[in-house]
Design a protein around this motif. Structure first.
Motif, PDB file in Angstrom:
ATOM      1  N   ARG A  13      29.349  40.055  44.502  1.00 28.39           N
ATOM      2  CA  ARG A  13      29.668  38.675  44.868  1.00 28.39           C
ATOM      3  C   ARG A  13      29.749  37.767  43.646  1.00 28.39           C
ATOM      4  NH1 ARG A  13      26.116  39.786  49.311  1.00 28.39           N
ATOM      5  NH2 ARG A  13      27.277  39.770  51.302  1.00 28.39           N
ATOM      6  N   ARG A  14      29.132  38.181  42.568  1.00 23.61           N
ATOM      7  CA  ARG A  14      29.151  37.367  41.351  1.00 23.61           C
ATOM      8  C   ARG A  14      30.372  37.668  40.477  1.00 23.61           C
ATOM      9  NH1 ARG A  14      23.627  35.692  41.041  1.00 23.61           N
ATOM     10  NH2 ARG A  14      22.342  36.913  42.475  1.00 23.61           N
ATOM     11  N   VAL A  15      31.149  38.667  40.872  1.00 27.33           N
ATOM     12  CA  VAL A  15      32.339  39.039  40.113  1.00 27.33           C
ATOM     13  C   VAL A  15      33.489  38.117  40.511  1.00 27.33           C
ATOM     14  CG1 VAL A  15      34.003  40.888  39.651  1.00 27.33           C
ATOM     15  CG2 VAL A  15      31.574  41.423  39.946  1.00 27.33           C
ATOM     16  N   PRO A  16      34.230  37.561  39.539  1.00 27.88           N
ATOM     17  CA  PRO A  16      35.386  36.727  39.895  1.00 27.88           C
ATOM     18  C   PRO A  16      36.365  37.485  40.784  1.00 27.88           C
ATOM     19  CG  PRO A  16      34.892  36.531  37.565  1.00 27.88           C
ATOM     20  CD  PRO A  16      34.024  37.638  38.093  1.00 27.88           C
ATOM     21  N   ALA A  17      37.003  36.760  41.684  1.00 23.78           N
ATOM     22  CA  ALA A  17      37.895  37.399  42.669  1.00 23.78           C
ATOM     23  C   ALA A  17      39.039  38.144  42.017  1.00 23.78           C
ATOM     24  CB  ALA A  17      38.425  36.333  43.640  1.00 23.78           C
ATOM     25  N   ARG A  18      39.490  37.646  40.858  1.00 27.10           N
ATOM     26  CA  ARG A  18      40.623  38.310  40.219  1.00 27.10           C
ATOM     27  C   ARG A  18      40.270  39.706  39.716  1.00 27.10           C
ATOM     28  NH1 ARG A  18      38.974  34.142  36.945  1.00 27.10           N
ATOM     29  NH2 ARG A  18      38.101  34.706  34.912  1.00 27.10           N
ATOM     30  N   HIS A  19      38.961  40.032  39.631  1.00 28.13           N
ATOM     31  CA  HIS A  19      38.537  41.356  39.188  1.00 28.13           C
ATOM     32  C   HIS A  19      38.071  42.246  40.345  1.00 28.13           C
ATOM     33  CE1 HIS A  19      38.996  39.968  35.173  1.00 28.13           C
ATOM     34  NE2 HIS A  19      37.936  39.188  35.174  1.00 28.13           N
ATOM     35  N   LEU A  20      37.953  41.676  41.542  1.00 30.43           N
ATOM     36  CA  LEU A  20      37.447  42.471  42.667  1.00 30.43           C
ATOM     37  C   LEU A  20      38.421  43.573  43.060  1.00 30.43           C
ATOM     38  CD1 LEU A  20      35.773  39.825  44.990  1.00 30.43           C
ATOM     39  CD2 LEU A  20      34.656  41.673  43.741  1.00 30.43           C
ATOM     40  N   ALA A  21      39.718  43.301  42.938  1.00 30.68           N
ATOM     41  CA  ALA A  21      40.686  44.344  43.282  1.00 30.68           C
ATOM     42  C   ALA A  21      40.518  45.549  42.377  1.00 30.68           C
ATOM     43  CB  ALA A  21      42.107  43.796  43.175  1.00 30.68           C
ATOM     44  N   ALA A  22      40.227  45.313  41.094  1.00 41.13           N
ATOM     45  CA  ALA A  22      39.991  46.432  40.183  1.00 41.13           C
ATOM     46  C   ALA A  22      38.694  47.148  40.526  1.00 41.13           C
ATOM     47  CB  ALA A  22      39.960  45.922  38.739  1.00 41.13           C
ATOM     48  N   CYS A  23      37.695  46.418  40.990  1.00 41.19           N
ATOM     49  CA  CYS A  23      36.421  47.051  41.377  1.00 41.19           C
ATOM     50  C   CYS A  23      36.597  47.980  42.571  1.00 41.19           C
ATOM     51  CB  CYS A  23      35.380  45.980  41.700  1.00 41.19           C
ATOM     52  SG  CYS A  23      34.829  45.013  40.274  1.00 41.19           S
ATOM     53  N   ARG A  24      37.572  47.707  43.423  1.00 37.61           N
ATOM     54  CA  ARG A  24      37.797  48.562  44.576  1.00 37.61           C
ATOM     55  C   ARG A  24      38.268  49.952  44.172  1.00 37.61           C
ATOM     56  NH1 ARG A  24      41.382  47.925  47.798  1.00 37.61           N
ATOM     57  NH2 ARG A  24      40.399  48.261  49.838  1.00 37.61           N
ATOM     58  N   ARG A  25      38.763  50.094  42.935  1.00 35.49           N
ATOM     59  CA  ARG A  25      39.279  51.387  42.480  1.00 35.49           C
ATOM     60  C   ARG A  25      38.192  52.279  41.893  1.00 35.49           C
ATOM     61  NH1 ARG A  25      44.096  50.379  38.479  1.00 35.49           N
ATOM     62  NH2 ARG A  25      42.694  48.768  37.700  1.00 35.49           N
ATOM     63  N   VAL A  26      36.987  51.766  41.734  1.00 39.99           N
ATOM     64  CA  VAL A  26      35.925  52.551  41.081  1.00 39.99           C
ATOM     65  C   VAL A  26      35.610  53.799  41.901  1.00 39.99           C
ATOM     66  CG1 VAL A  26      33.512  52.532  40.361  1.00 39.99           C
ATOM     67  CG2 VAL A  26      34.968  50.541  39.914  1.00 39.99           C
TER      68      VAL A  26
END
Length: 520
Positions: A13-26
């Protein structure tokens, strides 16, 4: 060891939204945690369609937005904030982002929902590409907020015979004409100065012996090039990435057999707009369709085949086209790729007849995809019911939005289109006495989540929604930019638009907007 779901969600939740899409690929665990916690709000991602961006011939004045009447929710359907003042053509669309071409030749990527854009630099090793080129946009906010443009290599052109540079050989000089004045009444005897020079031969090999070296080189080059397999492996594609800001080569390696030889592909025209070597804009789309589905790009290629490029593995496979092999065989029934609820669809429209195929793919990467017939129908009886004078008084749900007209006047007499309602709603009318259903249909696209195909009727210059599950045909509205125009309303390309309110494009000041406010 994986963190507990609640702890991981609190960190993300503390990650900026513009980086959340990249986090979904982990990994799948991270993706499930982000989706379950609604960290990227669903209303920001592509959902229900709001219309279709349409290219029409130049005689019809270019580009339009065909959509439901009413407020657009802040979406810039007229591209007022685009980096150039005039968009001459829509080149592609993927998950809410458009690729467009401007009048001065500039190509740019634009998001009508966020009003942010990016101008594309020219590809380093390519001829100037435009509407008819094999350039396709990939944008998947579920994977990354960056976009890519893939410029596929063109099929090598058929070598043309060399132009004659030497004057044609003179006929043998007849010495007898100098001594026989009355040559017209009686043919003079043939006297030649050199028997070896004027000795003729009736052998079958004489044309080959007399062929000039340049002509022989042309024949050899054509044969050599025509025997090459196509597409080659590796298949080198030029790719522009917004993450790097430059064009790079990306090699895709083939799995399975090639589609054929280069000579096999030459018999297929560039598109259904090219007939007998001439460009006829009213015959169909200027480019072949592409579909992005599950991190793969499916492209209908010249030669009657579909290529599936896996952006995840760097491999590709050749898939046969169902129904129609090549455009040259039936140019009016060109297969059109699109996607809907079940994945990749191939739609073939033959005048007023419709065939729908769905691509079935096994989980195994080595399995060959198979086309299955999902629906076929003759729409003439249904169209007959709608082709009558009272159709003009039928309530419209969609309008063709022209940037040169007043928006308030265009929105009059429009109702909201309810794609969930499959019941008859008055769209059917009695058949006009003596009326006939003729003409042909244009393909506009599919509802991305429901099996509803949007069609245009060129003769009546209107549009329909056809429900595959119930075979219901619903009138949507006029599809003619000029009401009094005598010519049919021809659609060359159409892209069903699904708004996406999250990206990494820049605003008018060249700054990427902070999207952290969208985090729940």
């Amino acid at each position: 060891m994986d963190l507990p779901e609640e702890m991981l969600a609190d960190i993300l939740r503390r990650v900026p939204a513009r980086h959340l899409a990249a986090c979904r690929r982990v990994c799948g665990y991270w993706r499930a945690t982000i989706d379950a916690g609604r960290l990227v709000l669903p209303h920001l991602l592509p959902g229900a369609p709001s219309g279709a961006f349409v290219n029409m011939p130049e005689a019809s004045r270019g580009t339009y937005f065909f959509a439901r009447g009413g407020p657009t929710g802040g979406v810039d359907t007229r591209l007022a904030d685009a980096p150039t003042r005039w968009c001459t053509a829509f080149l592609d669309h993927c998950n809410g982002v458009l690729m467009c071409e401007a009048s001065e030749g500039t190509r740019f990527v634009y998001n009508p929902a966020t009003r942010r854009s990016a101008v594309l630099p020219p590809a380093p090793r390519a001829e100037p590409w435009g509407v008819a080129s094999a350039a396709y946009l990939v944008f998947d906010p579920f994977v990354s907020l960056h976009h890519e443009v893939l410029l596929l290599p063109e099929l090598p052109g058929e070598p043309q015979p060399p132009e004659p540079t030497d004057p044609p050989p003179l006929p043998p000089f007849n010495v007898a004409r100098l001594f026989f004045a009355d040559a017209e009444s009686s043919p003079p005897p043939q006297i030649v100065t050199d028997e070896e020079d004027w000795l003729s031969s009736d052998s079958e090999d004489e044309p080959r012996k007399l062929a000039r070296p340049r002509q022989r080189e042309h024949i050899e080059a054509k044969d050599t090039l025509g025997l090459m397999e196509w597409p080659p492996s590796p298949y080198v594609v030029q790719v522009f990435s917004s993450e790097t800001g430059r064009w790079d080569d990306r090699a895709f390696f083939r799995e399975g057999a090639a589609a054929g030889t280069v000579a096999d592909m030459w018999s297929d025209p560039l598109s259904s707009s090219y007939v007998m070597g001439f460009y006829l804009p009213d015959c169909g789309p200027r480019r072949r369709d592409a579909v992005y589905w599950r991190q793969s790009l499916y492209v209908h290629c010249r030669g009657g085949f579909i290529i599936r490029l896996s952006l995840l593995t760097g491999k590709y496979v050749v898939i046969k086209t169902p129904g129609v092999t090549k455009v040259a065989e039936r140019p009016w029934a060109m297969p059109r790729l699109s996607k809907s609820r079940k994945g990749v669809y191939c739609t073939i429209i033959d005048m007023l007849k419709l065939q729908v195929w769905v691509l079935t793919e096994e989980e195994s990467p080595t399995a060959t995809p198979v086309w299955e017939m999902a629906h076929q129908a003759d729409l003439e009886p249904s169209i007959r019911q709608l082709m009558c004078k009272s159709l003009q008084n039928t309530e419209k749900s969609w309008i063709l939005d022209d940037p040169r007209r007043s928006k308030s006047s265009a929105e009059q007499r429009c109702r909201e289109w309810d794609s969930d309602n499959d019941d008859d709603d008055g769209a059917y009318v009695e058949e006009e006495e003596g009326g006939g259903a003729f003409g042909w249909l244009d393909f506009l696209g599919y509802h991305p989540h429901k099996e509803i195909v949007l069609l245009g009727h060129q003769y009546k210059r209107c549009a329909y929604a056809y429900y595959l599950s119930t075979s219901k045909l619903e009138y949507l509205g006029d599809l003619c930019p000029v009401p009094d125009d005598y010519f049919p309303a021809c659609v060359q390309e159409s892209y069903v638009y699904t708004p996406c309110r999250i990206d990494l494009l820049s605003d008018e000041n060249g700054v990427s907007v902070d999207l952290s406010k969208w985090v729940s």
